[in-house]
Enzyme design. Structure first.
Site, PDB file in Angstrom:
ATOM      1  N   SER A  67       0.837  -1.200   0.000  1.00  0.00           N
ATOM      2  CA  SER A  67       0.000   0.000   0.000  1.00  0.00           C
ATOM      3  C   SER A  67       0.867   1.243   0.000  1.00  0.00           C
ATOM      4  O   SER A  67       2.023   1.217   0.452  1.00  0.00           O
ATOM      5  CB  SER A  67      -0.895   0.007   1.247  1.00  0.00           C
ATOM      6  OG  SER A  67      -1.523   1.263   1.435  1.00  0.00           O
TER       7      SER A  67
ATOM      8  N   TYR B  57      -2.486  -1.164  10.350  1.00  0.00           N
ATOM      9  CA  TYR B  57      -2.597  -1.518   8.933  1.00  0.00           C
ATOM     10  C   TYR B  57      -1.341  -1.103   8.172  1.00  0.00           C
ATOM     11  O   TYR B  57      -0.786  -1.893   7.406  1.00  0.00           O
ATOM     12  CB  TYR B  57      -3.828  -0.828   8.348  1.00  0.00           C
ATOM     13  CG  TYR B  57      -3.978  -0.973   6.849  1.00  0.00           C
ATOM     14  CD1 TYR B  57      -4.548  -2.117   6.294  1.00  0.00           C
ATOM     15  CD2 TYR B  57      -3.580   0.054   5.994  1.00  0.00           C
ATOM     16  CE1 TYR B  57      -4.708  -2.242   4.918  1.00  0.00           C
ATOM     17  CE2 TYR B  57      -3.738  -0.059   4.621  1.00  0.00           C
ATOM     18  CZ  TYR B  57      -4.296  -1.211   4.084  1.00  0.00           C
ATOM     19  OH  TYR B  57      -4.438  -1.323   2.724  1.00  0.00           O
TER      20      TYR B  57
END
Length: 286
Positions: free
Chosen positions: A178, A191
């Site tokens: 990400s 995350y």
């Protein structure tokens, strides 16, 4: 209608992760943008988180390029059935496997089902993930921390370990990291940490498997319109999703899927340990 210069989507929210594509407005764009050219002909791909969002777009694109596909998903059966219909519409087979990749026994069983069905495995797409924003570090409970790491990191380890005996020379692995692994995210601390770990795992595993002729690469999307977004954030934040990128909008799953195809096929035959960045111009990668 766009209410102001920052609004990119209609306000909306869903009350349960990982969310459902059937409830989104507008629906994410997953349809491939070009005709297939056989770049995955005769291949079998296993895609985690393949029922919707990026995973669905990858599944349909791989099918258009000639691959049979197995998708692993948690419990979003309606979305998964639609993905299977779309894959079969491209003339390929699609195996649906429901379960939690954070469970090591299930991860082994999922890979066994792929081998039982297709007799081989050529490409592994580690894409499933979850995220739970918290405003304060101390608000991240031990249970949330363990859950996020179990899905996002343990799951990748478990599925990859189970797949390894079946991956031969020429096989490929593509992991979804990400943009948050590079620039961080103040409300997605756990995350972001998992996505940084996926980046390190990708680079390390690529060195480990290079001598076997197995390539390992990654994709680091920016803000992409998937079910994870309305099932994660409040409606007012969803409405402005992606507006802080240079392109002033969120990306669509079919704008990301081509990165996975490139890294999964022979077009990228001299690349391993690399990461592609479909992120709307956020120049944070290195």
């Amino acid at each position: 209608m766009i209410a102001d210069s920052q609004q990119t989507l209609p306000p909306q929210t869903q009350d349960r992760q990982p969310g459902h594509e059937t409830d989104m407005n507008p629906k994410p764009q997953y349809t491939p943008r070009y005709r297939g050219s056989g770049r995955m002909s005769g291949k079998v791909a296993l895609i985690t988180g393949g029922d919707s969002g990026i995973g669905r777009a990858v599944a349909v694109l791989f099918a258009r390029e000639g691959a049979d596909v197995a998708i692993v998903y948690l419990d979003e059966n309606e979305d998964a059935q639609e993905t299977r219909r779309l894959v079969e519409q491209e003339g390929r087979s699609c195996l649906l496997i429901a379960g939690d990749i954070g469970d090591e026994a299930f991860a082994r069983l999922a890979v066994e089902q792929v081998i039982d069905k297709f007799g081989r495995l050529d490409t592994l797409i580690n894409n499933a993930a979850e995220q739970h924003p918290q405003k304060m570090l101390q608000d991240i409970s031990a249970e949330q921390l363990e859950r996020t790491f179990r899905t996002n990191i343990f799951g990748i380890f478990f599925v990859t370990q189970a797949a390894m005996p079946h991956l031969k020379e020429g096989a490929t692995i593509v992991n979804t990291t990400s943009v948050t692994a590079y620039r961080g995210s103040p409300e997605l601390l756990d995350y972001s940490a998992t996505k940084g770990a996926i980046l390190a795992f990708t680079r390390s595993l690529s060195k480990k498997l290079a001598e076997k002729g197995i390539r390992v690469n990654g994709v680091a999307p920016g803000p992409i319109w998937t079910p994870l977004i309305p099932s994660t954030f409040p409606a007012e934040k969803v409405a402005k999703f992606g507006s802080d990128t240079p392109m002033k909008r969120p990306g669509q799953p079919n704008e990301v899927a081509s990165c996975f195809l490139f890294l999964a096929c022979e077009d990228s035959s001299y690349m391993t340990g690399a990461v592609l960045h479909p992120n709307g111009g956020d120049a944070t990668e290195s």
